[in-house]
Design a protein around this motif. Structure first.
Motif, PDB file in Angstrom:
ATOM      1  N   ASN A 199       0.853  -1.174   0.000  1.00 10.48           N
ATOM      2  CA  ASN A 199       0.000   0.000   0.000  1.00 10.48           C
ATOM      3  C   ASN A 199       0.893   1.230   0.000  1.00 10.48           C
ATOM      4  O   ASN A 199       2.062   1.169   0.415  1.00 10.48           O
ATOM      5  CB  ASN A 199      -0.904   0.006   1.233  1.00 10.48           C
ATOM      6  CG  ASN A 199      -1.786  -1.220   1.309  1.00 10.48           C
ATOM      7  OD1 ASN A 199      -2.474  -1.551   0.341  1.00 10.48           O
ATOM      8  ND2 ASN A 199      -1.758  -1.903   2.441  1.00 10.48           N
TER       9      ASN A 199
ATOM     10  N   TYR B 210      -4.868  -1.355  -7.990  1.00 14.21           N
ATOM     11  CA  TYR B 210      -4.927  -0.467  -6.823  1.00 14.21           C
ATOM     12  C   TYR B 210      -6.213   0.359  -6.804  1.00 14.21           C
ATOM     13  O   TYR B 210      -6.785   0.674  -7.852  1.00 14.21           O
ATOM     14  CB  TYR B 210      -3.748   0.501  -6.832  1.00 14.21           C
ATOM     15  CG  TYR B 210      -2.479  -0.035  -6.209  1.00 14.21           C
ATOM     16  CD1 TYR B 210      -1.999   0.473  -5.012  1.00 14.21           C
ATOM     17  CD2 TYR B 210      -1.736  -1.035  -6.832  1.00 14.21           C
ATOM     18  CE1 TYR B 210      -0.822   0.011  -4.444  1.00 14.21           C
ATOM     19  CE2 TYR B 210      -0.561  -1.521  -6.279  1.00 14.21           C
ATOM     20  CZ  TYR B 210      -0.104  -0.983  -5.085  1.00 14.21           C
ATOM     21  OH  TYR B 210       1.055  -1.451  -4.529  1.00 14.21           O
ATOM     22  N   PHE B 211      -6.618   0.721  -5.602  1.00 16.28           N
ATOM     23  CA  PHE B 211      -7.682   1.702  -5.384  1.00 16.28           C
ATOM     24  C   PHE B 211      -6.977   3.006  -5.015  1.00 16.28           C
ATOM     25  O   PHE B 211      -6.355   3.108  -3.956  1.00 16.28           O
ATOM     26  CB  PHE B 211      -8.606   1.236  -4.257  1.00 16.28           C
ATOM     27  CG  PHE B 211      -9.847   2.064  -4.088  1.00 16.28           C
ATOM     28  CD1 PHE B 211     -10.988   1.794  -4.830  1.00 16.28           C
ATOM     29  CD2 PHE B 211      -9.879   3.110  -3.182  1.00 16.28           C
ATOM     30  CE1 PHE B 211     -12.148   2.554  -4.667  1.00 16.28           C
ATOM     31  CE2 PHE B 211     -11.029   3.876  -3.007  1.00 16.28           C
ATOM     32  CZ  PHE B 211     -12.170   3.595  -3.752  1.00 16.28           C
TER      33      PHE B 211
ATOM     34  N   LYS C  68     -10.199   6.760  -8.146  1.00 16.23           N
ATOM     35  CA  LYS C  68     -11.300   6.003  -7.556  1.00 16.23           C
ATOM     36  C   LYS C  68     -12.040   6.839  -6.514  1.00 16.23           C
ATOM     37  O   LYS C  68     -13.231   6.610  -6.255  1.00 16.23           O
ATOM     38  CB  LYS C  68     -10.768   4.726  -6.905  1.00 16.23           C
ATOM     39  CG  LYS C  68     -10.085   3.755  -7.870  1.00 16.23           C
ATOM     40  CD  LYS C  68     -11.056   3.183  -8.882  1.00 16.23           C
ATOM     41  CE  LYS C  68     -10.377   2.118  -9.738  1.00 16.23           C
ATOM     42  NZ  LYS C  68     -11.286   1.584 -10.774  1.00 16.23           N
TER      43      LYS C  68
ATOM     44  N   ARG D  76     -12.171   2.564   0.707  1.00 15.94           N
ATOM     45  CA  ARG D  76     -11.347   1.605  -0.026  1.00 15.94           C
ATOM     46  C   ARG D  76     -11.898   0.192   0.123  1.00 15.94           C
ATOM     47  O   ARG D  76     -12.375  -0.202   1.191  1.00 15.94           O
ATOM     48  CB  ARG D  76      -9.901   1.654   0.478  1.00 15.94           C
ATOM     49  CG  ARG D  76      -9.753   1.091   1.872  1.00 15.94           C
ATOM     50  CD  ARG D  76      -8.308   1.090   2.348  1.00 15.94           C
ATOM     51  NE  ARG D  76      -8.206   0.442   3.657  1.00 15.94           N
ATOM     52  CZ  ARG D  76      -8.021  -0.858   3.833  1.00 15.94           C
ATOM     53  NH1 ARG D  76      -7.877  -1.663   2.808  1.00 15.94           N
ATOM     54  NH2 ARG D  76      -7.954  -1.374   5.059  1.00 15.94           N
TER      55      ARG D  76
ATOM     56  N   PHE E 281      -4.038  -0.169  -1.911  1.00 11.94           N
ATOM     57  CA  PHE E 281      -4.479   1.212  -2.117  1.00 11.94           C
ATOM     58  C   PHE E 281      -3.281   2.156  -2.191  1.00 11.94           C
ATOM     59  O   PHE E 281      -2.181   1.843  -1.719  1.00 11.94           O
ATOM     60  CB  PHE E 281      -5.422   1.668  -0.987  1.00 11.94           C
ATOM     61  CG  PHE E 281      -4.763   1.806   0.354  1.00 11.94           C
ATOM     62  CD1 PHE E 281      -4.054   2.957   0.703  1.00 11.94           C
ATOM     63  CD2 PHE E 281      -4.849   0.777   1.296  1.00 11.94           C
ATOM     64  CE1 PHE E 281      -3.444   3.081   1.939  1.00 11.94           C
ATOM     65  CE2 PHE E 281      -4.238   0.890   2.537  1.00 11.94           C
ATOM     66  CZ  PHE E 281      -3.535   2.045   2.854  1.00 11.94           C
TER      67      PHE E 281
END
Length: 548
Positions: free
Chosen positions: A70, A168-169, A190, A246, A252
């Motif tokens: 992340n 990924y977010f 996002k 998320r 993320f």
């Protein structure tokens, strides 16, 4: 004055000669040896070669994350490199600044002492964060046309690639600054919650005019018309992202672009351009700050008629002792607010068990003069302007390197490749930096050395066009006069003159000084040519008035 050592250039010349000499010696020894000795030497060479290959493979496998990390980027505005508690405490006569969380983060990571931006102004530095490119390549000089955000370019930048190539977010909180269309934020991130321009949010009409960018702020918080300190609003948005926005089954990446401690407005009241809460203001009410040198004398030594915008803001913010004291108190109160907000965000990572799977980057868009040299703002290639903090927490950092200082040059142009590396992705072809993780993961070697100097550029003629070559020893500076009326050159010895008060161009010229200047200018031209590289973004769409 010693001659400037171009180590990388020397290696290019000396290393092949060394190899040739060693090879020749080895050939003679080999020819004179017996068959058995020859066999043993050959076997020893093979074993050494295999061991070296295994060592390199081990380093590479350890440095590539088994699962994508992340990514959390803490990115405040107008925060210079020495506005940290640890830095001030290390100085003989340092000022009092409270950033205890950043001290803790550095103890569990690495603080990079010579981190700099390649152009010291807010929006261009933000474009460099996302592109990994010098402004000469990404060409996002105009706020009304963020060139890098056109689809044909955006697809290769880390936000798009994290989402497309690694699932990924990706979210963005706080300051964006460029005037993008609503469609851009809806399609390319996002999740977003954008707010900037003030120390308290939401600020009435400004908020209402940009409601579509705020991800239903009032509905989320349930407190209509409540105003929060800008740093706390960014913190609340980040916590909402981590807790609710998320998906829990995807990695993320979140950028938290704090607006403070950037000044707001044109107030001439002492400290009036910074508006902290009373809680943070009280921390500094009895603190007395000191200037590092006589700024009046430093200002008088500047080239004349070049720094008008900075001079005007100096009179607004820093000229009198009362202005200086109140401005420094309020500026640093906002810094401490950001420090506390960052602590709460990272604590949430720990609460969710994400801390040891998250790359955390704390850095900033540019420094601030804070009255030094009799100037305000940033923009100019002084150390106070171009150097900014960089602290990295990376789960891959070896235990023996945690809590250390790294003094090799790192740049904001490196951040994009560092982010992609943490996701296990290779850099895009037009990026111009290098993965900073190379410095702590054993990926720097004689054959793959780290930079020992860098090129700085500031192309905005309406402020002041400048460029520079920066080394550990020297800094060569070039200011372009207005109306194509020539240039002013300066050279500073950073080892003995870290505040850049003594321009060596004004001292007695010796042959050694002439040689140094020649070498600096030659290296300046080399790095300028690489950095400017004209295969970058086409600005034709901006000329036509298009906006991504």
């Amino acid at each position: 004055m010693p001659c400037f050592p171009f180590k990388s250039t020397c290696l290019q010349v000396a290393f092949p000669l060394m190899v040739a000499a060693c090879s020749a010696s080895f050939s003679i020894m080999f020819m004179a040896s017996s068959n058995s000795r020859r066999t043993m030497d050959y076997m020893g060479w093979e074993v050494t070669k295999i061991m070296q290959q295994q060592k390199q493979e081990k380093v590479l496998s350890a440095s590539v994350p088994k699962t994508p990390l992340n990514i959390l980027i803490l990115f405040p505005d107008d925060w210079r490199h020495d506005s940290l508690q640890d830095v001030q405490q290390s100085l003989p006569n340092g000022n009092t600044i409270f950033t205890p969380f950043l001290s803790e983060l550095a103890k569990d990571g690495i603080r990079f002492t010579h981190n700099a931006v390649t152009t010291s102004i807010c929006w261009i530095s933000r474009a460099t964060l996302f592109t990994g490119q010098y402004v000469s390549r990404h060409k996002a000089e105009s706020l009304s046309c963020p060139t890098f955000a056109f689809p044909e370019y955006w697809k290769d930048l880390w936000v798009a690639r994290l989402q497309k190539d690694a699932g990924y977010f990706v979210g963005h909180v706080g300051k964006w600054q460029y005037h993008n269309s609503r469609r851009f934020f809806q399609s390319e991130f996002k999740w977003t919650s954008l707010h900037e321009g003030y120390h308290w949010q939401p600020p009435g009409p400004h908020f209402a005019n940009q409601q579509h960018l705020f991800s239903n702020y009032t509905e989320r918080r349930g407190k209509k018309n409540e105003k929060l300190p800008a740093a706390d609003l960014s913190k609340e948005d980040a916590l909402y992202f981590l807790r609710h926005a998320r998906p829990k089954d995807s990695p993320f990446a979140l950028t938290i672009a704090f607006y403070p401690p950037k000044p707001v407005g044109e107030s001439r009241e002492p400290g009036g351009q910074w508006d902290p809460t009373q809680h943070y203001k009280k921390l500094y009410e009895k603190v007395t700050f000191h200037r590092p040198y006589n700024v009046t004398q430093a200002y008088e030594a500047l080239p004349p008629n070049l720094f008008r915008m900075s001079e005007n803001r100096f009179y607004q913010r820093w000229k009198t002792d009362e202005q200086f004291q109140e401005s420094m108190r309020n500026y640093n109160a906002l810094i401490t607010n950001v420090d506390d907000a960052s602590r709460e965000i990272v604590q949430e990572l720990k609460r969710q068990g994400l801390y040891e799977s998250t790359l955390i980057i704390f850095t900033c868009d540019n420094g601030m003069m804070l009255g030094n040299h009799g100037l305000a703002g940033k923009w100019h290639p002084f150390e106070e302007s171009i150097r900014v903090p960089l602290i990295i927490h990376d789960p891959r950092i070896p235990p023996e390197k945690r809590g250390t200082l790294e003094d090799r040059f790192t740049l904001n142009v490196d951040l994009a490749e560092t982010i992609l590396g943490a996701a296990g992705l290779k850099p895009s072809p037009h990026m111009q930096g290098r993965d900073i993780a190379d410095l702590y993961l054993g990926r720097v070697s004689e054959s793959h050395p780290w930079r020992e100097d860098f090129y700085y550029e500031f192309p905005l003629a309406d402020i002041l066009t400048s460029s520079s070559l920066v080394t550990k020893k020297y800094k060569y500076v070039r200011y372009e006069k207005r109306n194509n009326n020539g240039a002013i050159e300066q050279v500073f010895d950073l080892e003995h003159d870290p505040y850049e008060l003594n321009d060596l161009m004004n001292s007695t010229t010796t042959q050694t000084q002439v040689d140094v200047l020649t070498q600096l200018k030659q290296r300046y031209e080399e790095l300028k040519a690489v950095s400017i590289n004209n295969d970058g973004i086409d600005i034709a769409k901006c000329v036509k008035g298009e906006n991504p």
